[in-house]
Design a protein around this motif. Sequence first.
Motif, PDB file in Angstrom:
ATOM      1  N   ARG A 116      -8.251  16.339  69.782  1.00 16.23           N
ATOM      2  CA  ARG A 116      -9.318  17.286  69.438  1.00 16.23           C
ATOM      3  C   ARG A 116     -10.593  16.548  69.035  1.00 16.23           C
ATOM      4  NH1 ARG A 116      -6.055  21.815  65.917  1.00 16.23           N
ATOM      5  NH2 ARG A 116      -5.157  22.889  67.695  1.00 16.23           N
ATOM      6  N   ALA A 121     -11.444  13.590  69.990  1.00 17.36           N
ATOM      7  CA  ALA A 121     -12.034  12.993  71.209  1.00 17.36           C
ATOM      8  C   ALA A 121     -12.827  14.051  71.968  1.00 17.36           C
ATOM      9  CB  ALA A 121     -10.922  12.423  72.096  1.00 17.36           C
ATOM     10  N   ALA A 122     -12.292  15.277  72.004  1.00 21.21           N
ATOM     11  CA  ALA A 122     -13.000  16.360  72.709  1.00 21.21           C
ATOM     12  C   ALA A 122     -14.323  16.681  72.027  1.00 21.21           C
ATOM     13  CB  ALA A 122     -12.109  17.604  72.766  1.00 21.21           C
ATOM     14  N   ILE A 123     -14.308  16.712  70.679  1.00 20.41           N
ATOM     15  CA  ILE A 123     -15.565  16.988  69.941  1.00 20.41           C
ATOM     16  C   ILE A 123     -16.596  15.903  70.258  1.00 20.41           C
ATOM     17  CG2 ILE A 123     -16.621  17.084  67.639  1.00 20.41           C
ATOM     18  CD1 ILE A 123     -13.864  18.173  66.630  1.00 20.41           C
ATOM     19  N   THR A 124     -16.170  14.644  70.135  1.00 21.60           N
ATOM     20  CA  THR A 124     -17.103  13.528  70.354  1.00 21.60           C
ATOM     21  C   THR A 124     -17.633  13.524  71.784  1.00 21.60           C
ATOM     22  OG1 THR A 124     -15.912  12.236  68.714  1.00 21.60           O
ATOM     23  CG2 THR A 124     -17.337  11.015  70.184  1.00 21.60           C
ATOM     24  N   VAL A 158     -17.968  29.582  65.471  1.00 24.12           N
ATOM     25  CA  VAL A 158     -17.281  28.284  65.401  1.00 24.12           C
ATOM     26  C   VAL A 158     -16.072  28.344  64.459  1.00 24.12           C
ATOM     27  CG1 VAL A 158     -17.592  25.843  64.759  1.00 24.12           C
ATOM     28  CG2 VAL A 158     -19.408  27.035  65.945  1.00 24.12           C
ATOM     29  N   THR A 210     -19.880  16.668  72.533  1.00 21.67           N
ATOM     30  CA  THR A 210     -21.162  16.574  71.813  1.00 21.67           C
ATOM     31  C   THR A 210     -22.061  15.528  72.471  1.00 21.67           C
ATOM     32  OG1 THR A 210     -20.027  17.143  69.767  1.00 21.67           O
ATOM     33  CG2 THR A 210     -22.221  16.210  69.537  1.00 21.67           C
ATOM     34  N   TRP A 259     -20.239  21.298  61.436  1.00 25.02           N
ATOM     35  CA  TRP A 259     -19.076  22.107  61.821  1.00 25.02           C
ATOM     36  C   TRP A 259     -17.797  21.268  61.940  1.00 25.02           C
ATOM     37  CZ3 TRP A 259     -22.354  24.326  66.379  1.00 25.02           C
ATOM     38  CH2 TRP A 259     -23.134  25.393  65.929  1.00 25.02           C
ATOM     39  N   PHE A 260     -17.956  20.079  62.558  1.00 25.27           N
ATOM     40  CA  PHE A 260     -16.748  19.330  62.937  1.00 25.27           C
ATOM     41  C   PHE A 260     -16.605  17.963  62.263  1.00 25.27           C
ATOM     42  CE2 PHE A 260     -17.967  21.820  66.818  1.00 25.27           C
ATOM     43  CZ  PHE A 260     -17.016  22.819  66.641  1.00 25.27           C
ATOM     44  N   LEU A 271     -11.044  21.804  76.664  1.00 28.11           N
ATOM     45  CA  LEU A 271     -10.752  20.390  76.908  1.00 28.11           C
ATOM     46  C   LEU A 271      -9.645  19.892  75.981  1.00 28.11           C
ATOM     47  CD1 LEU A 271     -11.712  17.766  78.417  1.00 28.11           C
ATOM     48  CD2 LEU A 271     -13.059  17.308  76.391  1.00 28.11           C
ATOM     49  N   SER A 272      -9.706  20.295  74.721  1.00 33.76           N
ATOM     50  CA  SER A 272      -8.682  19.797  73.791  1.00 33.76           C
ATOM     51  C   SER A 272      -7.293  20.297  74.203  1.00 33.76           C
ATOM     52  CB  SER A 272      -9.023  20.171  72.355  1.00 33.76           C
ATOM     53  OG  SER A 272      -8.938  21.548  72.196  1.00 33.76           O
ATOM     54  N   ALA A 285     -13.306   9.206  74.851  1.00 35.42           N
ATOM     55  CA  ALA A 285     -14.408  10.079  74.398  1.00 35.42           C
ATOM     56  C   ALA A 285     -15.736   9.555  74.941  1.00 35.42           C
ATOM     57  CB  ALA A 285     -14.443  10.136  72.878  1.00 35.42           C
ATOM     58  N   MET A 313     -15.238  22.508  74.646  1.00 37.26           N
ATOM     59  CA  MET A 313     -14.538  21.659  73.674  1.00 37.26           C
ATOM     60  C   MET A 313     -13.122  22.166  73.434  1.00 37.26           C
ATOM     61  SD  MET A 313     -16.364  20.879  70.087  1.00 37.26           S
ATOM     62  CE  MET A 313     -17.917  20.234  70.583  1.00 37.26           C
ATOM     63  N   ASN A 314     -13.000  23.482  73.236  1.00 32.64           N
ATOM     64  CA  ASN A 314     -11.676  24.083  73.007  1.00 32.64           C
ATOM     65  C   ASN A 314     -10.779  23.904  74.222  1.00 32.64           C
ATOM     66  OD1 ASN A 314     -11.533  25.073  70.410  1.00 32.64           O
ATOM     67  ND2 ASN A 314     -12.685  26.917  70.921  1.00 32.64           N
ATOM     68  N   MET A 333     -23.312  20.121  64.961  1.00 29.56           N
ATOM     69  CA  MET A 333     -21.942  19.718  65.333  1.00 29.56           C
ATOM     70  C   MET A 333     -21.271  18.951  64.189  1.00 29.56           C
ATOM     71  SD  MET A 333     -21.127  20.744  68.370  1.00 29.56           S
ATOM     72  CE  MET A 333     -21.746  21.231  69.966  1.00 29.56           C
ATOM     73  N   LEU A 392     -15.989  10.575  78.438  1.00 27.88           N
ATOM     74  CA  LEU A 392     -16.301  12.010  78.549  1.00 27.88           C
ATOM     75  C   LEU A 392     -17.806  12.248  78.489  1.00 27.88           C
ATOM     76  CD1 LEU A 392     -13.650  13.722  76.231  1.00 27.88           C
ATOM     77  CD2 LEU A 392     -13.797  13.901  78.708  1.00 27.88           C
ATOM     78  N   SER A 442     -12.647  28.317  65.747  1.00 22.39           N
ATOM     79  CA  SER A 442     -12.114  27.112  66.374  1.00 22.39           C
ATOM     80  C   SER A 442     -11.185  26.379  65.406  1.00 22.39           C
ATOM     81  CB  SER A 442     -13.270  26.192  66.771  1.00 22.39           C
ATOM     82  OG  SER A 442     -12.800  24.895  66.999  1.00 22.39           O
ATOM     83  N   PRO A 443     -10.059  25.852  65.901  1.00 23.83           N
ATOM     84  CA  PRO A 443      -9.168  25.088  65.013  1.00 23.83           C
ATOM     85  C   PRO A 443      -9.791  23.768  64.567  1.00 23.83           C
ATOM     86  CG  PRO A 443      -8.402  25.018  67.293  1.00 23.83           C
ATOM     87  CD  PRO A 443      -9.533  25.988  67.256  1.00 23.83           C
ATOM     88  N   MET A 444     -10.921  23.402  65.188  1.00 20.09           N
ATOM     89  CA  MET A 444     -11.542  22.119  64.847  1.00 20.09           C
ATOM     90  C   MET A 444     -12.549  22.234  63.712  1.00 20.09           C
ATOM     91  SD  MET A 444     -12.236  20.835  68.669  1.00 20.09           S
ATOM     92  CE  MET A 444     -11.611  21.886  69.917  1.00 20.09           C
TER      93      MET A 444
END
Lengths: 273, 185
Positions: B4, B6-9, B175, B12, B51-52, A214-215, A155, A211-212, B48, A158, B178-180
């Motif tokens: 997921r 990791a993708a958010i972090t 948002v 963001t 939301w997450f 990428l996940s 992360a 984000m979506n 963020m 990224l 989103s599943p997150m």
Amino acid sequence: MERRYRTFFLYVEETPLLHLHPAVKLLALFTINLIAWLLEAPIPLLILLAALISSYVLLRVPLSRIRRFLLYALLVSQAVVVSYALGSRIPGRVVYAALPWGAYISDMTLLYMATMIMRFASMLVGSTLLLSAMRDVDVIYGLLSFKVPYTAAFAFNLAFRFSSLFLEDFKMIRDAMILRGAKLDEGGILQRARNYSRMGIPLTVIALRRMNELSYVLEIKGLGFKGRRTHLHEFEWSARDICAAILLLASLAVVALLRLTTSLLSFPGWPLA
Amino acid sequence: MSVRQAAITGVTAGLCLPLALFAIILVPIPGLPAASGFWIPAGFYFAMTLWFGVWGALGGHIATVLAMGYFSGYTLQIWLDGGLGDLIAPLVAYAIFKAVGARPDLKRRRDWVTWLIAVPVASLVCGLWVHTVNLMFGVITWPFWWVGVVTYLVGDSLAIFTVGTPLLKALTDYVKQSPMYVWRE
């Protein structure tokens, strides 16, 4: 001539520091900062600062690296001077000025100001030295060496990758808004900041989509898969790395012990106490 | 940490990093070149985080450390100071929202009141943290501590309200797909 490679960090290729294990680089970064923080005595701090500056020559890192932060160093020094001159009461042998609200400037106030500036300078000089040998890959593998989970280190990686993508998006949205008649650079500083903040919604929509996507991509590539991973780079621990790590930890332990059990490293400390 | 998260972090942090650099350049504070009088990324990582959850706050933390360090050196003080402060602030707001059962879409009166209270409280906690760290590192003295805390509270709250409110109002429904998204009924 200093050769520069543009990753997020600009590193110097000629320095032997570059070949250290990433974990040792991160350890050195924390240790030097912690030692500078623990020291409160001016003479030991002066010795540390002199040693760090000499290391630039020994480790073939151009001293010009520090130049970029000189203005910042000057401004922090000014903040220290103003703060202690107007708001401290440090007893000394001579009082140069007494202020109506009870604060005063003594010879020890001046010495303490200089000590705090040297503490800050030691951290800055030490960190900049190590950052001159730091690549983003070192940060990632360094974190892994400290048993940070791979996904967390990933992360962090990224962030480096996406920052340049978002910078492009930012420019694209700004140009599109200007073409539609938005006047982003009108008004005072705060008004301009507010104008620019209107780009937040399109930027965030792009971020959420990314984000979506990428996940899903990371899931498909098996990033979350449990089990032992292999890595693109393998960093072996050499005898030099082990010695450097032991030396760093031992120095930190000695400084912490001396600070806690004696007055040698507390203000005014050795040899002035 | 899941993929997921990791993708958010990562996303963001990637979003907030150029914005943080931009904020420092656009609205600098005289005397503190690594700081900004209008911390644009705060509005983003607050949204963020609401939301997450914690992973949004972690992204803001990474962005702040990298951006501030770029101008002022990657020292322990910078990390402890603004870096950790900007991790704590959105988490305080998130905790307040959780505690009172408010939602980030700001549709109900309760959501609005919580937002109006949570932002200054979070900024105050962050300001207290930042200037106590400055005090511990010997950069300021006690008489200057509260000046720093008050200016931090005002500046940070202003940026979060200006940037964060339209994001939450306009994008929370988007948002939710989103599943997150962390606020499931």
